[in-house]
Design a protein around this motif. Sequence first.
Motif, PDB file in Angstrom:
ATOM      1  N   LEU A  44     -32.579  -0.142  25.864  1.00  0.00           N
ATOM      2  CA  LEU A  44     -32.370   0.047  24.433  1.00  0.00           C
ATOM      3  C   LEU A  44     -30.943  -0.367  24.114  1.00  0.00           C
ATOM      4  CD1 LEU A  44     -33.263   3.164  22.332  1.00  0.00           C
ATOM      5  CD2 LEU A  44     -31.091   2.028  22.082  1.00  0.00           C
ATOM      6  N   ALA A  45     -30.790  -1.248  23.144  1.00  0.00           N
ATOM      7  CA  ALA A  45     -29.462  -1.705  22.720  1.00  0.00           C
ATOM      8  C   ALA A  45     -29.326  -1.518  21.217  1.00  0.00           C
ATOM      9  CB  ALA A  45     -29.261  -3.160  23.090  1.00  0.00           C
ATOM     10  N   LEU A  46     -28.225  -0.919  20.798  1.00  0.00           N
ATOM     11  CA  LEU A  46     -27.881  -0.785  19.383  1.00  0.00           C
ATOM     12  C   LEU A  46     -26.823  -1.838  19.097  1.00  0.00           C
ATOM     13  CD1 LEU A  46     -28.024   0.631  16.646  1.00  0.00           C
ATOM     14  CD2 LEU A  46     -26.360   2.298  17.530  1.00  0.00           C
ATOM     15  N   LEU A  47     -27.161  -2.775  18.226  1.00  0.00           N
ATOM     16  CA  LEU A  47     -26.333  -3.958  18.017  1.00  0.00           C
ATOM     17  C   LEU A  47     -25.919  -4.095  16.555  1.00  0.00           C
ATOM     18  CD1 LEU A  47     -28.777  -6.268  19.980  1.00  0.00           C
ATOM     19  CD2 LEU A  47     -26.688  -5.217  20.895  1.00  0.00           C
ATOM     20  N   ASP A  48     -24.757  -4.696  16.347  1.00  0.00           N
ATOM     21  CA  ASP A  48     -24.279  -5.036  15.008  1.00  0.00           C
ATOM     22  C   ASP A  48     -24.251  -6.552  14.873  1.00  0.00           C
ATOM     23  OD1 ASP A  48     -23.804  -2.369  14.638  1.00  0.00           O
ATOM     24  OD2 ASP A  48     -21.638  -2.524  14.506  1.00  0.00           O
ATOM     25  N   TYR A  49     -24.558  -7.030  13.666  1.00  0.00           N
ATOM     26  CA  TYR A  49     -24.446  -8.467  13.438  1.00  0.00           C
ATOM     27  C   TYR A  49     -22.964  -8.815  13.381  1.00  0.00           C
ATOM     28  CZ  TYR A  49     -25.024 -13.145  11.713  1.00  0.00           C
ATOM     29  OH  TYR A  49     -24.968 -14.507  11.598  1.00  0.00           O
ATOM     30  N   ASP A  50     -22.570  -9.779  14.178  1.00  0.00           N
ATOM     31  CA  ASP A  50     -21.185 -10.229  14.234  1.00  0.00           C
ATOM     32  C   ASP A  50     -21.112 -11.628  13.640  1.00  0.00           C
ATOM     33  OD1 ASP A  50     -18.631 -11.106  14.861  1.00  0.00           O
ATOM     34  OD2 ASP A  50     -18.673 -10.303  16.902  1.00  0.00           O
ATOM     35  N   PRO A  51     -20.559 -11.771  12.418  1.00  0.00           N
ATOM     36  CA  PRO A  51     -20.517 -13.093  11.783  1.00  0.00           C
ATOM     37  C   PRO A  51     -19.644 -14.093  12.550  1.00  0.00           C
ATOM     38  CG  PRO A  51     -19.295 -11.478  10.491  1.00  0.00           C
ATOM     39  CD  PRO A  51     -19.980 -10.724  11.584  1.00  0.00           C
ATOM     40  N   ASN A  52     -18.741 -13.609  13.397  1.00  0.00           N
ATOM     41  CA  ASN A  52     -17.892 -14.519  14.172  1.00  0.00           C
ATOM     42  C   ASN A  52     -18.684 -15.309  15.203  1.00  0.00           C
ATOM     43  OD1 ASN A  52     -15.503 -13.690  12.857  1.00  0.00           O
ATOM     44  ND2 ASN A  52     -15.418 -11.895  14.177  1.00  0.00           N
ATOM     45  N   SER A  57     -24.359  -8.168  18.502  1.00  0.00           N
ATOM     46  CA  SER A  57     -23.539  -7.819  19.654  1.00  0.00           C
ATOM     47  C   SER A  57     -23.368  -6.302  19.726  1.00  0.00           C
ATOM     48  CB  SER A  57     -22.164  -8.481  19.511  1.00  0.00           C
ATOM     49  OG  SER A  57     -21.266  -7.994  20.482  1.00  0.00           O
ATOM     50  N   ASP A  58     -23.146  -5.789  20.943  1.00  0.00           N
ATOM     51  CA  ASP A  58     -22.880  -4.357  21.091  1.00  0.00           C
ATOM     52  C   ASP A  58     -21.378  -4.070  21.159  1.00  0.00           C
ATOM     53  OD1 ASP A  58     -22.276  -5.286  23.623  1.00  0.00           O
ATOM     54  OD2 ASP A  58     -23.513  -3.828  24.678  1.00  0.00           O
ATOM     55  N   LEU A  59     -20.534  -5.065  20.922  1.00  0.00           N
ATOM     56  CA  LEU A  59     -19.093  -4.877  21.014  1.00  0.00           C
ATOM     57  C   LEU A  59     -18.431  -4.336  19.744  1.00  0.00           C
ATOM     58  CD1 LEU A  59     -18.140  -8.006  23.146  1.00  0.00           C
ATOM     59  CD2 LEU A  59     -18.540  -5.640  23.898  1.00  0.00           C
ATOM     60  N   PRO A  60     -18.864  -4.747  18.541  1.00  0.00           N
ATOM     61  CA  PRO A  60     -18.185  -4.233  17.347  1.00  0.00           C
ATOM     62  C   PRO A  60     -18.335  -2.712  17.204  1.00  0.00           C
ATOM     63  CG  PRO A  60     -19.553  -6.124  16.783  1.00  0.00           C
ATOM     64  CD  PRO A  60     -19.890  -5.737  18.194  1.00  0.00           C
ATOM     65  N   VAL A  61     -17.309  -2.089  16.643  1.00  0.00           N
ATOM     66  CA  VAL A  61     -17.345  -0.669  16.295  1.00  0.00           C
ATOM     67  C   VAL A  61     -17.300  -0.605  14.774  1.00  0.00           C
ATOM     68  CG1 VAL A  61     -16.184   1.548  16.471  1.00  0.00           C
ATOM     69  CG2 VAL A  61     -16.193  -0.019  18.427  1.00  0.00           C
ATOM     70  N   THR A  62     -18.418  -0.198  14.174  1.00  0.00           N
ATOM     71  CA  THR A  62     -18.522  -0.219  12.725  1.00  0.00           C
ATOM     72  C   THR A  62     -17.698   0.880  12.072  1.00  0.00           C
ATOM     73  OG1 THR A  62     -20.762  -1.068  12.983  1.00  0.00           O
ATOM     74  CG2 THR A  62     -20.159  -0.263  10.818  1.00  0.00           C
ATOM     75  N   ASP A  63     -17.757   2.107  12.618  1.00  0.00           N
ATOM     76  CA  ASP A  63     -17.032   3.251  12.045  1.00  0.00           C
ATOM     77  C   ASP A  63     -17.273   3.337  10.540  1.00  0.00           C
ATOM     78  OD1 ASP A  63     -15.462   5.528  12.054  1.00  0.00           O
ATOM     79  OD2 ASP A  63     -13.587   4.402  11.815  1.00  0.00           O
ATOM     80  N   ASN A  64     -18.550   3.373  10.176  1.00  0.00           N
ATOM     81  CA  ASN A  64     -18.946   3.320   8.772  1.00  0.00           C
ATOM     82  C   ASN A  64     -19.200   4.701   8.170  1.00  0.00           C
ATOM     83  OD1 ASN A  64     -19.285   1.641   6.575  1.00  0.00           O
ATOM     84  ND2 ASN A  64     -21.449   1.249   6.962  1.00  0.00           N
ATOM     85  N   GLY A  65     -18.988   5.764   8.949  1.00  0.00           N
ATOM     86  CA  GLY A  65     -19.142   7.118   8.426  1.00  0.00           C
ATOM     87  C   GLY A  65     -20.578   7.592   8.321  1.00  0.00           C
ATOM     88  N   ASP A  66     -21.504   6.877   8.926  1.00  0.00           N
ATOM     89  CA  ASP A  66     -22.923   7.233   8.816  1.00  0.00           C
ATOM     90  C   ASP A  66     -23.575   7.393  10.185  1.00  0.00           C
ATOM     91  OD1 ASP A  66     -22.825   4.539   9.488  1.00  0.00           O
ATOM     92  OD2 ASP A  66     -24.466   3.963   8.160  1.00  0.00           O
ATOM     93  N   MET A  67     -22.799   7.825  11.174  1.00  0.00           N
ATOM     94  CA  MET A  67     -23.287   7.919  12.546  1.00  0.00           C
ATOM     95  C   MET A  67     -24.551   8.752  12.661  1.00  0.00           C
ATOM     96  SD  MET A  67     -23.394  10.106  15.441  1.00  0.00           S
ATOM     97  CE  MET A  67     -22.271  11.361  14.924  1.00  0.00           C
TER      98      MET A  67
END
Length: 146
Positions: A44-52, A57-67
Amino acid sequence: MNKDGYDLIVSADAKRFYFESVGKRGCFQKQIAFVPIGRTSYNLALLDYDPNISDYSDLPVTDNGDMERVMATVINAIYEFFEMNPVATIYFAGNTPAKTRLYQAVINNCLDMGSKEFVIYGRQDDEWFPFTRSGRYTGFLIRKNA
């Protein structure tokens, strides 16, 4: 988890789940992926879209306040994944010790809800043990209870 998750868009094979995280830093595209690692085993992988990199990717840390809402969404995806793959085993671990501790806290919270639907194991020193609250784990296995 007491919060409702985000709405999910599910791939045809029910192995990829897409949603948007909406919070203090904006709107982020996320994916929950169940990647085969064996005949009936999945990572299981939780991934964020990385426009770069124009990919997830699983590397970005969103820290969006909705954990809490994101974790509730992951739990919802696990339930839906098991509906389509009832004999599967899911492996997951954080890519940092902090994320692994977060996953353990989520499991502890789910145990408080009295769920007996799953069998959960924790990895310690490359061995698997039945999950306990007091254990310190580096990874987790989950499967549906028979």
